[in-house]
Design a protein around this motif. Structure first.
Motif, short mmCIF file in Angstrom:
data_model
loop_
_atom_site.label_atom_id
_atom_site.label_comp_id
_atom_site.label_asym_id
_atom_site.label_seq_id
_atom_site.Cartn_x
_atom_site.Cartn_y
_atom_site.Cartn_z
N GLU A 1 -16.51 -98.20 -59.48
CA GLU A 1 -17.44 -97.09 -59.67
C GLU A 1 -16.73 -95.85 -60.17
N HIS A 2 -15.56 -95.55 -59.61
CA HIS A 2 -14.85 -94.33 -59.99
C HIS A 2 -14.11 -94.47 -61.32
N ARG B 1 -14.14 -92.44 -71.11
CA ARG B 1 -15.27 -91.58 -71.48
C ARG B 1 -15.09 -91.00 -72.88
N ASP C 1 -17.11 -96.20 -64.14
CA ASP C 1 -18.48 -95.65 -64.11
C ASP C 1 -19.53 -96.75 -64.08
N ARG D 1 -22.29 -98.69 -61.92
CA ARG D 1 -23.14 -98.54 -60.74
C ARG D 1 -23.64 -99.90 -60.30
#
Length: 120
Positions: A15-16, A88, A19, A21
């Motif tokens: 998750e960290h 990102r 990203d 979910r």
């Protein structure tokens, strides 16, 4: 080694770092898909399989915990090597490149229509 705690830690890392979910580890592995390299994805699917077998008393005896620990180490090593900001930035650059290509095609189409109509 407690397989539930280990996969919970891996789920938090996914998750960290990626990203991704999801409700639990298996959902996050499913949602991660091709973000994970093939060898890491195979190990993650083995852990998901082991988690599904762990609840059954007889089937849980078939799980080799040393192999599952090795699989968890492989996944953890990969997740710790991933830079979330670089990931990102790559997504933003990919989006911008797609947008620039679409605008270039639109410009080419407009120029072709103007030439075809005789305005150029």
């Amino acid at each position: 080694m407690d397989l539930y705690r280990r996969t919970a830690r891996l789920a938090r890392l996914m998750e960290h770092r990626l990203d991704v979910r999801g409700a639990d580890f298996s959902a996050k592995v499913h949602r991660a898909g091709r973000v994970l390299p093939r060898h890491v994805r195979i190990e993650a699917e083995r852990l998901v399989w082991a988690l599904s077998m762990l609840d059954h008393p007889r089937l849980s005896q078939q799980i080799d915990m040393k192999e599952m620990a090795q699989a968890a180490r492989i996944i953890e090593a990969y997740l710790l090597s991933v830079d979330p900001w670089d990931l990102r930035l790559g997504r933003v650059v990919d989006w911008a490149a797609g947008l620039a290509f679409s605008l270039l095609l639109l410009l080419a189409l407009c120029l072709w229509i103007l030439f075809w109509r005789g305005y150029l």
